[in-house]
Structure formats: structure tokens, C-alpha cells
Design a protein around this motif. Structure first.
Motif, PDB file in Angstrom:
ATOM      1  N   LEU A  99       0.801  -1.211   0.000  1.00 30.48           N
ATOM      2  CA  LEU A  99       0.000   0.000   0.000  1.00 30.48           C
ATOM      3  C   LEU A  99       0.837   1.265   0.000  1.00 30.48           C
ATOM      4  CD1 LEU A  99      -2.251  -1.976   0.540  1.00 30.48           C
ATOM      5  CD2 LEU A  99      -3.154  -0.467   2.259  1.00 30.48           C
ATOM      6  N   GLY A 100       2.180   1.094   0.094  1.00 25.33           N
ATOM      7  CA  GLY A 100       3.029   2.274   0.120  1.00 25.33           C
ATOM      8  C   GLY A 100       2.884   3.056   1.404  1.00 25.33           C
ATOM      9  N   LEU A 101       2.688   2.337   2.519  1.00 22.85           N
ATOM     10  CA  LEU A 101       2.519   3.000   3.811  1.00 22.85           C
ATOM     11  C   LEU A 101       3.598   2.550   4.775  1.00 22.85           C
ATOM     12  CD1 LEU A 101      -1.307   2.418   4.345  1.00 22.85           C
ATOM     13  CD2 LEU A 101      -0.192   4.306   3.184  1.00 22.85           C
ATOM     14  N   ASN A 102       3.879   3.387   5.758  1.00 22.61           N
ATOM     15  CA  ASN A 102       4.735   2.997   6.867  1.00 22.61           C
ATOM     16  C   ASN A 102       3.933   3.106   8.139  1.00 22.61           C
ATOM     17  OD1 ASN A 102       7.214   2.333   5.738  1.00 22.61           O
ATOM     18  ND2 ASN A 102       7.801   4.488   5.546  1.00 22.61           N
ATOM     19  N   PHE A 103       3.808   2.001   8.863  1.00 24.27           N
ATOM     20  CA  PHE A 103       3.194   2.082  10.179  1.00 24.27           C
ATOM     21  C   PHE A 103       4.277   2.436  11.195  1.00 24.27           C
ATOM     22  CE2 PHE A 103       0.087  -0.314   7.863  1.00 24.27           C
ATOM     23  CZ  PHE A 103      -1.109   0.079   8.431  1.00 24.27           C
ATOM     24  N   VAL A 104       3.882   3.122  12.247  1.00 24.32           N
ATOM     25  CA  VAL A 104       4.854   3.500  13.284  1.00 24.32           C
ATOM     26  C   VAL A 104       4.525   2.736  14.563  1.00 24.32           C
ATOM     27  CG1 VAL A 104       5.226   5.736  12.201  1.00 24.32           C
ATOM     28  CG2 VAL A 104       3.530   5.521  14.019  1.00 24.32           C
ATOM     29  N   ALA A 105       4.997   3.271  15.706  1.00 23.86           N
ATOM     30  CA  ALA A 105       4.810   2.557  16.969  1.00 23.86           C
ATOM     31  C   ALA A 105       3.327   2.314  17.254  1.00 23.86           C
ATOM     32  CB  ALA A 105       5.431   3.363  18.093  1.00 23.86           C
ATOM     33  N   VAL A 106       3.040   1.142  17.791  1.00 25.07           N
ATOM     34  CA  VAL A 106       1.667   0.756  18.099  1.00 25.07           C
ATOM     35  C   VAL A 106       1.128   1.621  19.238  1.00 25.07           C
ATOM     36  CG1 VAL A 106       0.277  -1.120  19.048  1.00 25.07           C
ATOM     37  CG2 VAL A 106       2.017  -1.598  17.323  1.00 25.07           C
ATOM     38  N   ASN A 107      -0.078   2.159  19.071  1.00 22.46           N
ATOM     39  CA  ASN A 107      -0.655   2.921  20.188  1.00 22.46           C
ATOM     40  C   ASN A 107      -1.800   2.172  20.874  1.00 22.46           C
ATOM     41  OD1 ASN A 107      -2.677   3.268  18.325  1.00 22.46           O
ATOM     42  ND2 ASN A 107      -2.881   5.478  18.642  1.00 22.46           N
ATOM     43  N   TYR A 108      -2.128   0.973  20.353  1.00 22.63           N
ATOM     44  CA  TYR A 108      -3.084   0.133  21.078  1.00 22.63           C
ATOM     45  C   TYR A 108      -2.968  -1.305  20.566  1.00 22.63           C
ATOM     46  CZ  TYR A 108      -7.241  -1.242  23.636  1.00 22.63           C
ATOM     47  OH  TYR A 108      -8.095  -1.856  24.513  1.00 22.63           O
ATOM     48  N   TYR A 109      -2.708  -2.238  21.490  1.00 24.72           N
ATOM     49  CA  TYR A 109      -2.665  -3.651  21.123  1.00 24.72           C
ATOM     50  C   TYR A 109      -4.055  -4.236  21.311  1.00 24.72           C
ATOM     51  CZ  TYR A 109       2.401  -3.494  20.944  1.00 24.72           C
ATOM     52  OH  TYR A 109       3.692  -3.189  20.599  1.00 24.72           O
ATOM     53  N   ASP A 110      -4.610  -4.751  20.202  1.00 27.68           N
ATOM     54  CA  ASP A 110      -5.990  -5.206  20.253  1.00 27.68           C
ATOM     55  C   ASP A 110      -6.092  -6.613  19.681  1.00 27.68           C
ATOM     56  OD1 ASP A 110      -8.685  -5.034  20.688  1.00 27.68           O
ATOM     57  OD2 ASP A 110      -8.900  -3.103  19.711  1.00 27.68           O
ATOM     58  N   GLY A 111      -7.289  -7.167  19.720  1.00 25.81           N
ATOM     59  CA  GLY A 111      -7.550  -8.475  19.133  1.00 25.81           C
ATOM     60  C   GLY A 111      -9.021  -8.558  18.802  1.00 25.81           C
ATOM     61  N   GLN A 112      -9.357  -9.400  17.827  1.00 22.93           N
ATOM     62  CA  GLN A 112     -10.742  -9.434  17.360  1.00 22.93           C
ATOM     63  C   GLN A 112     -11.612 -10.337  18.218  1.00 22.93           C
ATOM     64  OE1 GLN A 112     -11.089 -10.278  13.232  1.00 22.93           O
ATOM     65  NE2 GLN A 112     -13.296 -10.587  13.318  1.00 22.93           N
ATOM     66  N   GLY A 113     -12.806  -9.854  18.525  1.00 21.63           N
ATOM     67  CA  GLY A 113     -13.737 -10.631  19.333  1.00 21.63           C
ATOM     68  C   GLY A 113     -15.133 -10.624  18.738  1.00 21.63           C
ATOM     69  N   PHE A 114     -16.080 -11.176  19.479  1.00 24.58           N
ATOM     70  CA  PHE A 114     -17.468 -11.272  19.031  1.00 24.58           C
ATOM     71  C   PHE A 114     -18.399 -10.707  20.090  1.00 24.58           C
ATOM     72  CE2 PHE A 114     -15.243 -14.780  16.944  1.00 24.58           C
ATOM     73  CZ  PHE A 114     -15.589 -14.583  15.628  1.00 24.58           C
ATOM     74  N   LEU A 115     -19.304  -9.863  19.689  1.00 27.03           N
ATOM     75  CA  LEU A 115     -20.320  -9.319  20.588  1.00 27.03           C
ATOM     76  C   LEU A 115     -21.656  -9.960  20.218  1.00 27.03           C
ATOM     77  CD1 LEU A 115     -20.930  -7.054  22.749  1.00 27.03           C
ATOM     78  CD2 LEU A 115     -21.510  -5.584  20.825  1.00 27.03           C
TER      79      LEU A 115
END
Lengths: 339, 402
Positions: free
Chosen positions: A114-130
Motif C-alpha cells: 500500500l506504500g505506507l509505513n506504520f509507526v509505533a503501536v498505540n493500542y494492542y488489540d484483538g478481534q472478538g465477538f459481541l
């Protein structure tokens, strides 16, 4: 007369095109512009959403404020563009925004293709179900045949497909681009399940008509390191954005808060002196004012303050620090040395 | 001969001094020069845009090319028209999207024409109530933005109908709930495809009958009940085939299993809401076009037709509509195109049309330019084929009228 108008048109067009071809460095462009254009989520409570008075609030919003504080010494020099999951990367690629602070998951293809640079993570998440409590579900493994509400164009959409495939379960997606509209559809019962990052599910449940009627299933089916992103092509700007996020984490490690930062200026600790620019060097290395980190902490706060203010246990979301605690407290938040 | 053409070309501007006119004063030559300039300008703008894009993509190291089409898509589609799973390729996903767009546009156009013609004709009815009702319909539907209507219809579907376990059951085998309209169908049997062919044969037979009937009427003046015979043919042929195959009556009835109904056929709320919104919105415009077309037919035509003893229905069918169609068809074509293009609003209410699938593809692969090019190509293809067909129809109608 007509011909001269034509010539003017030619001149204008060629000017426009040359401007496009030799667009300046992103940091120069931002500094010249006098504000930073940040792409945010328009409808996720706690991360990016305007409050009742139209003021943008959230963890991602504060990250953008921190970047502005670093570059301009004024956290308010940000303009926000609400973006859907489908628009966000194109908006960044095309230069409509300077930086994307919109709970985007860093992945291999996004970073490379995509031609992008991600930087430092500001939130560690994970996928769930509601799910609604009245379905009486205990586990995501019982979801065979379910209709699932999901945002289109997200890693969530792919993870769900992977998860149902590996567990040999059938499902039917309902994909709606607008977060608020999707939540409305879920609450009305069009789907049995809403799947998204656990933090977003908490945010959605918080705005439910009856939050107590919904429960998040125990399974977390993916890793979602959410990080701000910039375009390829300007390493200096990337460093500035990266270290603006890290500065908030470092400040928390060093015990510097928006309240005590002025006191800390008098600290004898050279690590703190270097961080706050009392001993110069870091600012010059980034091409910024030496007080850049001071400005971030003073105007926005350290990571812990920003977390507690937007999503922490005392907010509507009530999220635990968990993975997002400092490494010294069993979490993943870790900053490289500021020297 | 050559001399003569030259004369007629120049005579418009400057009498009889053809060779002495300097070329910048000659409108033909001047026009040619301007056309060349414009063409060169367009080409050079195109070239600059293309190379500039290439350079920018390279600078930002964004991947290019259509290679991604063969990779695994990895996302599900809710309402696929053909078999599709997340393990299929992006090209198959895009095909599903294109077929979904085609499905909603095609059904939408048919229903819009039907409703639009009915409302348009009733707008002119001498019955006060009928005319006012259709007038009100037109005003309301034309003036509410289509996106708003889509949200409204979709919300109506998911808010008004109960959950699957409390599904309404108006007829045996038919269920109505917030998962859509679910109904039983005949279980799959090979004879079904043969029956479809028989139906097509029946339609063709109807057409032959109609031609023969016209000839009989031209020669003898006798009017045969052609259409009744045609309908009979269309029903009888498939029915005979079905009886011949042993009259299979096994049904595929939906049953509530787990979260949802399984079996039967489901018409999803997303499709229904999109279809309803598009049809109601567009048919209001079609109705206005039909009304204008009918009013454009000279009043004398109606009087003349009545004078030779045609009934009102016949006047409409044989005299007014054929003439009105000339006025109606061109704007009607653009309404059909509008409907097709508006179907891309599907993404707002979760129907997986081409734009929705293409957007997801763009998002996952990052290949925005290729994706947008595909969207443009598909819509261009749909639009061009619609207008080619309508132009052919328009030509046919004008010929018939002469």
C-alpha cells in the motif's frame, strides 16, 4: 481572445501537473501548511468520535494532538478527517491526509503493497465477538450458521472468514460501511453477532440502547496491533510521528505526567533532561524544536494519562490496561531510549 | 465536381474569392486546427497524468498491475448470485459483485418501467383521486434523496420484522423475518432446466403466432385471440414436460435450524430494500417522462382515434403510446442508466454490489487505480449496452411509426 484563454488553460494545467510531480517532503509541506491533517475514525467511542459539542475525542485523536504538539508546539494545530475503513488508505496514499491515526492494524501487505509505513503501536488489540445475552452463547465455536455484522475492507472481515473456515462453520456476512449504521443494524437484530476489535466492541456496547443485554464472547481470534501510518517517501516525517507516539510511552516510563512535567524540567536525571530537551540534541535530530517532547507531555499527557482519559476503567468503555500496560507492568508498551 | 464542393464550402463566408482567403479566416480550416490543438492538448494531459501517476506510485512504492486478480480473496460475500466462498479468487469475487449489480439493476429496471408507466398514465386519469394520488407519489419520491429512502426501507425491514425464531408465517412454507423473505421451492430436478427451455420456445412460438395473426388481420380483417393462445403456449409446453418427467413434487422447504432458516430461497432485506428504494425513486421520474410523452401527442390524434370507434384502451395502446414513445425513449434511457448507477449506493445498506466488492478488494490489495479502472469499465459496459439496446429500440419505434 479565445486563443489566449486556451493558452492560459495550458499554462494552468502544466503548472498543476508539475506541482503534483515534485510535491515537497511531507514534513516541509505540513510545516508550511501550519497544521496537520489527520484521518480518524468518525464513530468509535473512545478512539475517534466527536463529542456532544463537536470536539474530537479519543485515543487516536490524542495521538494526532501529540504529533501536532511535537511539530508546532501547539496540540490544537490538527484538522480531523473522519474516514471509513474503506476510504482510509486511499486518503493517505493520495495525500488527502498527512497521517492516519485511525485504529488501523499493521499487516505485512499493508506495509509493503500500500506504500505506507506504520509507526509505533498505540493500542494492542484483538478481534472478538459481541452477541446478545439472550442467545445464551458461551463460545464463538457455537456460531455455526450465524449472520455476522462486519465492517467491509477490514482485517476483521478476513479474520472472520479465516476463523469460520478453520472451524468448519458456515456464516453469512452483512457488510455496512458506516460504523454507526452497522451497530444500529446489529442492535435491531439483523445479525446474530457483531465482530470487530475487542476495543471497538466495548465502544459499541457502551452506546447500545441496553449495554447490559450484550456480552463479548471469550475468544480473541487475532492479533491487531493498531498503529498510526504515514506515506512512504519521507523518512523524517515518519520518525517524527513514530517518536511522538513513543514519547508518550517514554514519559510514562519516566514517571512524567502533564501535571509534574514543569517540576521534572529541574530534574538532575540526565535521561529526563535529554527527554525534555534540557540537554539539547533529540529535537535537532528530528528537525524539531528541543521542547517537542515537553510539549507533548504538557499539552496531551503521557500514554497512561491518555489511556485512562479515553478508554480506561473509569470511562464508559472501562478497558483494563492488559497488553497495553508498560512492559514493566507486564504489558507490551516499550519505548526505545531517547538519546 | 471538386470545384463545386469547394464553392459550396466557401460561399457561406466570402462570396466568390475562394483561393485568396487566408487559412486563419477559413472557418473549416480554423475548425480543423482547433480540433487538432484540442486533441493534442487532451493527449498531452493524458500523458502527463499517466506518467505522473506512475512516478508517484513508484516513489511511494505502491504495487501495480492486475496480478492480484488471481490471488485468494479471503472475504465472504453475503448474498452471492453464484457459488462463492472466501477461498475463491478476487476475480470471482468481482464477478459475483458484477452479477449482483446486474441482478438488482435488471429487476429494478423492469419494475420501474412497469410502475412508472402505470403512475404516469394514472397521473392523466380523469378520476380526481387516482390522478392526485399518483401526483403525490411523484412529488414525494422525486424530492426525497435516494440514500435517505434506502436507509428508510432498510430500517423498515430490520426494525419491523421479528427475529427468525418468531418469524411471520403468512403461508405454509413462506417465512418473513428480519433475515428476509424465505420461501420453499421445488427441490432441484434436472427437468427444471428443460422447462426453462420449453418456456423460451413458448415465447418464440408466441412471437411467431403474433406475426401470423397480424398477417391474417391485414388480409382478412379478422382479429384472432393471439395473445391468449400465446400465453397458453408458454404455460402448456413446460407443464407437459413436467408431467412427462413424472411430475416431481419434492419440495425444498425452509426449516429453522440453529440461528437461521436453512433450505428454500431467501430474498435478503438488503436486496429488497435496495430494489424497493431504486424502483420507487426512479419510477417517479419515469412517470413524469411518460406523462410528458403522452401530453406531447396532439389532441386531434385522440379525437380521430375515438372517431373511428376505438375503445379508450385501444386508443392508448394503438395510437397514443406509439407516438408518445418517440418522446419518451431518450429520457427513459437516461433514467435506466441512473438506476444502474444509483445501485452503487448499495454499500450504505450492506448489499454486496460491484462497487462494494471492488472497494473491499482495493482495501485489501491497495490497488486503488486498478480497482477504480475496473469499476469504471464495468459501469461503462453496463451503460453502453443499455443505451445501445435503447437506441436500437428507439430506431425500431420510429420506423414502425412512419
Amino acid at each position: 481572445m479565445r486563443f489566449s484563454r486556451l493558452m492560459a488553460l495550458v499554462a494552468a494545467v502544466s503548472l498543476l501537473c508539475s506541482g503534483m510531480a515534485f510535491a515537497g517532503k511531507d514534513l516541509d509541506a505540513v510545516q508550511k501548511k501550519g497544521f496537520i491533517q489527520a484521518g480518524v475514525n468518525g464513530g468509535v467511542f473512545g478512539f475517534g468520535m466527536p463529542d456532544k459539542n463537536g470536539v474530537w475525542r479519543g485515543l487516536d485523536v490524542d495521538t494526532a494532538h501529540a504529533i501536532a504538539a511535537a511539530i508546532f508546539g501547539d496540540a490544537n494545530k490538527v484538522k480531523f478527517t473522519p474516514l471509513t475503513a474503506q476510504q482510509r488508505f486511499t486518503a493517505l496514499q493520495s495525500g488527502e491526509i498527512d497521517v492516519l491515526t485511525r485504529n488501523a492494524t499493521r499487516t505485512l501487505t499493508r506495509e509493503t503493497q500500500l506504500g505506507l509505513n506504520f509507526v509505533a503501536v498505540n493500542y494492542y488489540d484483538g478481534q472478538g465477538f459481541l452477541v446478545p445475552k439472550k442467545l445464551g452463547l458461551k463460545s464463538a465455536k457455537e456460531l455455526d450458521g450465524a449472520t455476522v455484522c462486519v465492517l467491509p475492507g477490514t482485517t476483521t472481515e478476513q479474520n472472520a472468514a479465516d476463523y469460520f473456515r478453520t472451524n468448519n462453520m458456515k456464516w453469512k456476512p452483512v457488510v455496512i460501511e458506516n460504523t454507526t449504521e452497522l451497530a444500529k443494524t446489529f442492535f435491531a437484530g439483523r445479525c446474530d453477532v457483531l465482530t470487530s476489535d475487542a476495543s471497538q466492541l466495548a465502544g459499541t456496547r457502551a452506546v447500545a440502547p441496553n449495554p447490559k443485554d450484550y456480552v463479548i464472547l471469550p475468544e480473541i481470534i487475532s492479533k491487531e496491533p493498531l498503529a498510526p501510518a504515514v506515506r512512504h517517501g519521507d523518512d523524517q516525517f515518519r520518525d517524527v510521528v513514530d517518536f511522538s507516539v513513543l514519547a508518550m510511552i517514554n514519559a510514562e516510563e519516566l514517571g512524567i505526567t502533564s501535571k509534574n512535567v514543569d517540576e521534572m524540567l529541574k530534574s538532575k536525571d540526565p535521561v529526563i533532561q535529554r527527554f525534555l530537551g534540557v540537554i539539547p540534541g533529540n529535537g535537532a535530530a528530528l528537525g524539531l524544536d528541543e521542547a517537542w517532547a515537553y510539549n507533548i507531555v504538557k499539552q496531551v499527557g503521557n500514554y497512561g494519562e491518555v489511556f485512562e482519559r479515553n478508554v480506561g476503567v473509569n470511562t464508559t468503555l472501562g478497558l483494563e490496561r492488559g497488553l497495553n500496560a508498560l512492559w514493566t507492568h507486564g504489558g507490551l508498551m516499550y519505548s526505545p531510549p531517547f538519546k | 465536381m471538386k470545384r463545386a464542393t469547394l464553392d459550396t464550402q466557401t460561399s457561406g463566408t466570402n462570396g466568390d474569392l475562394p483561393p485568396t482567403v487566408p487559412f486563419w479566416r477559413d472557418p473549416d480550416k480554423r475548425g480543423m486546427v482547433f480540433q487538432i490543438v484540442v486533441l493534442l492538448l487532451a493527449l498531452s494531459i493524458g500523458y502527463v497524468l499517466f506518467t505522473n501517476t506512475q512516478a508517484n506510485l513508484k516513489r511511494q512504492s505502491i504495487a501495480t498491475g492486475f496480478g492480484f486478480l488471481q490471488r485468494e480473496a479471503g472475504f465472504e460475500i453475503g448474498d452471492p448470485a453464484i457459488a462463492y466462498t472466501a477461498a475463491d479468487t478476487y476475480s470471482r469475487a468481482l464477478l459475483v459483485g458484477a452479477l449482483n449489480t446486474l441482478k438488482v439493476s435488471f429487476v429494478g429496471i423492469l419494475l420501474t418501467l412497469l410502475l412508472g408507466v402505470i403512475v404516469g398514465i394514472s397521473r392523466l386519469s380523469r378520476n380526481w383521486l387516482v390522478s392526485r394520488l399518483s401526483g403525490g407519489f411523484i412529488e414525494v419520491m422525486q424530492n426525497i434523496p435516494i440514500l435517505l429512502q434506502l436507509f428508510f426501507w432498510y430500517a423498515l425491514f430490520y426494525e419491523a420484522f421479528p427475529a427468525p425464531r418468531q418469524a411471520l408465517n403468512p403461508l405454509p412454507g413462506v417465512f418473513l423475518c428480519n433475515r428476509g423473505l424465505i420461501f420453499g421451492v421445488l427441490a432441484d430436478h434436472p427437468v427444471h432446466s428443460h422447462m426453462l427451455i420449453a418456456l423460451l420456445v413458448g415465447v418464440f412460438g408466441w412471437w411467431l403466432l403474433a406475426r401470423w395473426g397480424h398477417k391474417v388481420q391485414d388480409n382478412t380483417g379478422r382479429i384472432l385471440p393471439i395473445h391468449r393462445m400465446g400465453i397458453g403456449l408458454c404455460l402448456l409446453l413446460p407443464l407437459l414436460l413436467w408431467l412427462f418427467a413424472g411430475a416431481p413434487t419434492a419440495l425444498n422447504i425452509p426449516v429453522l435450524k440453529g440461528f437461521n432458516f436453512s433450505g428454500g430461497v431467501t430474498v435478503s432485506p438488503e436486496f429488497s430494500a435496495l430494489l424497493l428504494g431504486l424502483v420507487l425513486y426512479t419510477s417517479a421520474f419515469v412517470a413524469e417522462i411518460v406523462r410528458a410523452g403522452i401530453q406531447a401527442v396532439d389532441r386531434g390524434q385522440v379525437e380521430a382515434a375515438m372517431a373511428i370507434g376505438l375503445r379508450p384502451g385501444q386508443v392508448l395502446r394503438l395510437v397514443i403510446l406509439p407516438q408518445a414513445l418517440r418522446v419518451i425513449i431518450p429520457p427513459l434511457t437516461s433514467q435506466m442508466l441512473n438506476l444502474t448507477k444509483n445501485s452503487s449506493l448499495a454499500i450504505a445498506i450492506g448489499y454486496s454490489d460491484f462497487v462494494s466488492v471492488a472497494n473491499t478488494t482495493i482495501n485489501q490489495t491497495g490497488q486503488a487505480i486498478e480497482g477504480v479502472a475496473l469499476i469504471m469499465a464495468i459501469y461503462l459496459c453496463f451503460s453502453l449496452s443499455t443505451s445501445v439496446f435503447m437506441n436500437w429500440y428507439n430506431k425500431k419505434m420510429t420506423l414502425v411509426e412512419r
